[in-house]
Scaffold this motif. Structure first.
Motif, PDB file in Angstrom:
ATOM      1  N   GLU A 241       0.957  -1.076  -0.012  1.00 60.10           N
ATOM      2  CA  GLU A 241      -0.322   0.127  -0.248  1.00 60.10           C
ATOM      3  C   GLU A 241       0.909   1.126   0.618  1.00 60.10           C
ATOM      4  OE1 GLU A 241      -3.043  -0.286   3.237  1.00 60.10           O
ATOM      5  OE2 GLU A 241      -4.466  -1.684   1.663  1.00 60.10           O
ATOM      6  N   GLY A 242       1.863   0.844  -0.309  1.00 64.53           N
ATOM      7  CA  GLY A 242       3.276   2.300  -0.140  1.00 64.53           C
ATOM      8  C   GLY A 242       2.771   3.332  -1.763  1.00 64.53           C
ATOM      9  N   GLN A 243       3.390   4.392  -1.723  1.00 65.75           N
ATOM     10  CA  GLN A 243       3.356   4.774  -2.781  1.00 65.75           C
ATOM     11  C   GLN A 243       4.578   5.443  -3.957  1.00 65.75           C
ATOM     12  OE1 GLN A 243       2.875   9.086  -1.557  1.00 65.75           O
ATOM     13  NE2 GLN A 243      -0.070   8.510  -1.935  1.00 65.75           N
ATOM     14  N   THR A 244       4.849   5.013  -5.210  1.00 64.31           N
ATOM     15  CA  THR A 244       6.310   4.343  -5.991  1.00 64.31           C
ATOM     16  C   THR A 244       6.108   6.246  -6.954  1.00 64.31           C
ATOM     17  OG1 THR A 244       6.238   2.185  -5.977  1.00 64.31           O
ATOM     18  CG2 THR A 244       7.187   3.845  -7.857  1.00 64.31           C
ATOM     19  N   ARG A 245       6.670   6.750  -7.048  1.00 65.92           N
ATOM     20  CA  ARG A 245       7.708   7.932  -7.500  1.00 65.92           C
ATOM     21  C   ARG A 245       7.939   7.716  -9.402  1.00 65.92           C
ATOM     22  NH1 ARG A 245      11.094  12.343  -5.401  1.00 65.92           N
ATOM     23  NH2 ARG A 245      10.723  14.448  -7.209  1.00 65.92           N
ATOM     24  N   ARG A 246       6.854   8.259  -9.927  1.00 66.43           N
ATOM     25  CA  ARG A 246       7.397   8.128 -11.226  1.00 66.43           C
ATOM     26  C   ARG A 246       7.473   9.972 -11.324  1.00 66.43           C
ATOM     27  NH1 ARG A 246       4.836   6.529 -16.699  1.00 66.43           N
ATOM     28  NH2 ARG A 246       5.422   7.688 -18.038  1.00 66.43           N
ATOM     29  N   PRO A 247       8.890   9.382 -11.692  1.00 63.10           N
ATOM     30  CA  PRO A 247       9.479  10.929 -12.261  1.00 63.10           C
ATOM     31  C   PRO A 247       8.833  11.624 -13.213  1.00 63.10           C
ATOM     32  CG  PRO A 247      11.288   9.229 -11.557  1.00 63.10           C
ATOM     33  CD  PRO A 247       9.814   8.309 -12.104  1.00 63.10           C
ATOM     34  N   ALA A 248       8.825  13.127 -13.534  1.00 61.94           N
ATOM     35  CA  ALA A 248       8.516  13.994 -14.310  1.00 61.94           C
ATOM     36  C   ALA A 248       9.437  13.999 -15.711  1.00 61.94           C
ATOM     37  CB  ALA A 248       8.156  15.069 -14.103  1.00 61.94           C
ATOM     38  N   GLY A 249       8.843  13.748 -16.846  1.00 67.52           N
ATOM     39  CA  GLY A 249       9.338  13.865 -18.025  1.00 67.52           C
ATOM     40  C   GLY A 249       9.570  11.920 -18.718  1.00 67.52           C
ATOM     41  N   VAL A 250       9.329  11.238 -17.855  1.00 66.25           N
ATOM     42  CA  VAL A 250       9.830   9.803 -17.967  1.00 66.25           C
ATOM     43  C   VAL A 250       8.216   9.798 -18.923  1.00 66.25           C
ATOM     44  CG1 VAL A 250       9.011   7.217 -16.943  1.00 66.25           C
ATOM     45  CG2 VAL A 250      10.779   9.281 -15.735  1.00 66.25           C
ATOM     46  N   GLY A 251       8.654   8.360 -20.171  1.00 65.58           N
ATOM     47  CA  GLY A 251       8.223   8.168 -20.988  1.00 65.58           C
ATOM     48  C   GLY A 251       7.543   6.458 -20.952  1.00 65.58           C
ATOM     49  N   MET A 252       8.357   5.897 -20.042  1.00 67.92           N
ATOM     50  CA  MET A 252       7.736   4.495 -20.009  1.00 67.92           C
ATOM     51  C   MET A 252       8.429   4.193 -18.642  1.00 67.92           C
ATOM     52  SD  MET A 252       6.428   1.522 -20.892  1.00 67.92           S
ATOM     53  CE  MET A 252       6.256  -0.065 -21.592  1.00 67.92           C
ATOM     54  N   MET A 253       7.658   3.533 -17.971  1.00 67.33           N
ATOM     55  CA  MET A 253       7.648   3.371 -16.936  1.00 67.33           C
ATOM     56  C   MET A 253       6.666   2.322 -16.521  1.00 67.33           C
ATOM     57  SD  MET A 253       7.712   4.958 -12.698  1.00 67.33           S
ATOM     58  CE  MET A 253       7.328   3.918 -10.995  1.00 67.33           C
ATOM     59  N   HIS A 254       7.228   0.431 -16.042  1.00 69.77           N
ATOM     60  CA  HIS A 254       6.510  -0.233 -16.004  1.00 69.77           C
ATOM     61  C   HIS A 254       6.604  -1.336 -14.480  1.00 69.77           C
ATOM     62  CE1 HIS A 254       9.432  -3.246 -17.153  1.00 69.77           C
ATOM     63  NE2 HIS A 254       9.900  -2.203 -18.023  1.00 69.77           N
ATOM     64  N   TYR A 255       5.286  -1.304 -14.660  1.00 72.95           N
ATOM     65  CA  TYR A 255       5.711  -2.985 -13.077  1.00 72.95           C
ATOM     66  C   TYR A 255       6.441  -4.092 -13.725  1.00 72.95           C
ATOM     67  CZ  TYR A 255       1.702  -4.104 -16.327  1.00 72.95           C
ATOM     68  OH  TYR A 255       1.101  -4.629 -16.862  1.00 72.95           O
ATOM     69  N   GLU A 256       6.673  -5.433 -12.672  1.00 67.12           N
ATOM     70  CA  GLU A 256       7.707  -6.759 -12.615  1.00 67.12           C
ATOM     71  C   GLU A 256       6.920  -7.312 -11.619  1.00 67.12           C
ATOM     72  OE1 GLU A 256      11.886  -6.186 -14.066  1.00 67.12           O
ATOM     73  OE2 GLU A 256      11.164  -5.051 -15.745  1.00 67.12           O
ATOM     74  N   CYS A 257       5.723  -8.185 -11.236  1.00 69.28           N
ATOM     75  CA  CYS A 257       5.780  -8.735 -10.529  1.00 69.28           C
ATOM     76  C   CYS A 257       7.059 -10.309 -11.097  1.00 69.28           C
ATOM     77  CB  CYS A 257       4.123  -9.679 -11.546  1.00 69.28           C
ATOM     78  SG  CYS A 257       3.476 -10.885  -9.749  1.00 69.28           S
ATOM     79  N   GLU A 258       7.323 -10.116  -9.601  1.00 65.85           N
ATOM     80  CA  GLU A 258       8.229 -11.261  -9.302  1.00 65.85           C
ATOM     81  C   GLU A 258       8.236 -12.089  -8.363  1.00 65.85           C
ATOM     82  OE1 GLU A 258      12.366  -9.849 -10.377  1.00 65.85           O
ATOM     83  OE2 GLU A 258      11.760  -8.884 -11.335  1.00 65.85           O
ATOM     84  N   LEU A 259       8.116 -13.547  -8.455  1.00 64.08           N
ATOM     85  CA  LEU A 259       8.449 -14.104  -7.296  1.00 64.08           C
ATOM     86  C   LEU A 259      10.052 -14.119  -6.759  1.00 64.08           C
ATOM     87  CD1 LEU A 259       7.454 -16.747  -4.831  1.00 64.08           C
ATOM     88  CD2 LEU A 259       8.970 -18.410  -6.881  1.00 64.08           C
ATOM     89  N   ALA A 260       9.649 -13.052  -5.006  1.00 62.38           N
ATOM     90  CA  ALA A 260      10.922 -13.008  -4.030  1.00 62.38           C
ATOM     91  C   ALA A 260      11.344 -14.344  -3.649  1.00 62.38           C
ATOM     92  CB  ALA A 260      10.712 -11.712  -3.139  1.00 62.38           C
ATOM     93  N   VAL A 261      12.899 -14.740  -3.606  1.00 61.24           N
ATOM     94  CA  VAL A 261      13.259 -16.044  -2.348  1.00 61.24           C
ATOM     95  C   VAL A 261      14.200 -15.346  -1.809  1.00 61.24           C
ATOM     96  CG1 VAL A 261      14.220 -18.188  -2.591  1.00 61.24           C
ATOM     97  CG2 VAL A 261      12.722 -17.290  -4.624  1.00 61.24           C
ATOM     98  N   VAL A 262      13.583 -15.457  -0.228  1.00 59.78           N
ATOM     99  CA  VAL A 262      14.229 -15.222   1.088  1.00 59.78           C
ATOM    100  C   VAL A 262      14.872 -16.367   1.654  1.00 59.78           C
ATOM    101  CG1 VAL A 262      13.714 -13.936   3.760  1.00 59.78           C
ATOM    102  CG2 VAL A 262      11.997 -14.122   1.856  1.00 59.78           C
ATOM    103  N   ILE A 263      16.629 -15.648   1.205  1.00 54.11           N
ATOM    104  CA  ILE A 263      17.355 -16.739   1.944  1.00 54.11           C
ATOM    105  C   ILE A 263      17.584 -16.394   3.955  1.00 54.11           C
ATOM    106  CG2 ILE A 263      19.720 -17.275   2.068  1.00 54.11           C
ATOM    107  CD1 ILE A 263      19.176 -17.084  -0.753  1.00 54.11           C
ATOM    108  N   GLY A 264      17.239 -17.854   4.197  1.00 53.15           N
ATOM    109  CA  GLY A 264      17.490 -18.139   5.461  1.00 53.15           C
ATOM    110  C   GLY A 264      18.799 -18.489   6.204  1.00 53.15           C
TER     111      GLY A 264
END
Length: 251
Positions: free
Chosen positions: A82-105
Motif C-alpha cells: 500500500e505504499g507509493q512509488t514515484r514516477r519522475p517527471a518527463g519519463v516516457g516508459m515505466m512498467h511494473y514487474e511482478c516477481e517471486l522473491a526468494v528469501v535466504i534463510g
C-alpha cells in the motif's frame, strides 16, 4: 505461516497472520487498515534477474541469456504494501514487474542445486518497477533504471517455505486499476530457484535475509501517475501500491 513487519502504536512490530488477523508478538491483534505496512524483512543484498522468462525476453525483442543476467539493488528501493512509488517527471516508459522473491534463510556458500532449498526461509512478492528511459541496454541495466527510491514494493508477507510446496509452479498476475494486464507462471523461468542459489553461491556468500528477485513474465505495460497496481502470486497473496508524481515528494 505468513510473517510481516508493520508500524503501529508508535513502534515497529513483527506480526503473523492467523485466520486473516494480524497478531503482534505481545498478543495484541490489529486490523490491517490501522497499520503502515513495511517491507516484510530487513533485506540484505538484493539480487535481481533480467530476462529470466523467455516470453518476456521475446516481448522486448531479446533472446533469453545463456547464463543468469544478475544485478544488485539497494535496500533504499524497497517500500511496503500500500505504499507509493514515484514516477519522475518527463519519463516516457515505466512498467511494473511482478516477481517471486526468494528469501535466504542462512549462510550459503558453494551450495549444490540438490541442497538449494535448505537455504530458503520463505517467499514473498516483489513489484520491481523499471524506468525504461534510463536503460543503456538490456544486458547492462544502469543504476537509474532499477535503484531509485520507492521503486520496489515488496510484501505484504513472507510465507514460510514449508507452506509453498512447489514454488516453481505458481501463477503470477498483475492488475492495473482493476484490469488484468500480466499473467504467467514460475514454471516458465529460464533459470529456476535451485539453479540461481547454486550459481550465486558459487562465487559469493549468501547471507540470511538476502533476497533473490527471480524475474517477470510478459505483459509489462506503461503505468502513470494515479494508477493502482496489484501484483499477485498464487499461495502468497496480493501486493498493492499506487503511482505518484514528483509533487508528492516536494523535491
Amino acid at each position: 505461516m505468513k510473517h510481516a513487519r508493520i508500524a503501529c502504536y508508535g513502534g515497529i512490530h513483527e506480526v503473523f497472520d492467523l485466520d486473516g488477523k494480524l497478531h503482534l508478538r505481545d498478543g495484541r491483534i490489529v486490523q490491517s487498515n490501522e497499520v503502515v505496512w513495511l517491507p516484510p524483512i530487513e533485506a540484505g543484498t538484493i539480487f535481481a534477474l533480467g530476462l529470466n522468462y523467455a516470453d518476456h525476453a521475446s516481448e522486448i525483442s531479446f533472446k533469453a541469456p545463456d547464463e543468469p543476467l544478475v544485478f544488485i539493488k539497494g535496500p533504499n528501493t524497497l517500500i511496503g504494501h500500500e505504499g507509493q512509488t514515484r514516477r519522475p517527471a518527463g519519463v516516457g516508459m515505466m512498467h511494473y514487474e511482478c516477481e517471486l522473491a526468494v528469501v535466504i534463510g542462512k549462510t550459503a556458500r558453494h551450495v549444490s542445486q540438490a541442497d538449494a532449498y535448505e537455504y530458503v526461509s520463505g517467499y514473498t512478492i516483489a513489484n520491481d518497477y523499471a524506468i525504461r528511459d534510463y536503460l543503456e541496454n538490456y544486458y547492462r541495466p544502469n543504476l537509474a533504471v532499477k535503484n531509485r527510491d520507492t521503486l520496489t514494493p515488496i510484501g505484504p508477507y513472507v510465507v514460510d517455505k514449508e507452506d509453498i510446496p512447489n514454488p516453481m509452479n505458481l501463477y503470477l498476475r498483475t492488475y492495473v486499476n482493476g484490469d488484468l494486464k500480466q499473467e504467467g507462471s514460475t514454471k516458465d523461468m529460464v533459470f529456476d530457484i535451485a539453479y540461481l542459489i547454486s550459481y550465486l553461491s558459487s562465487f559469493m556468500t549468501l547471507q540470511e535475509n538476502d533476497v533473490i528477485l527471480t524475474g517477470t513474465p510478459k505483459g509489462t505495460v506503461n503505468v502513470t501517475e494515479g494508477d493502482e497496481v496489484i501484483t499477485e502470486i498464487e499461495g502468497i497473496g496480493s501486493l498493492k501500491n499506487t503511482i505518484v508524481g514528483d509533487h508528492v515528494f516536494q523535491r
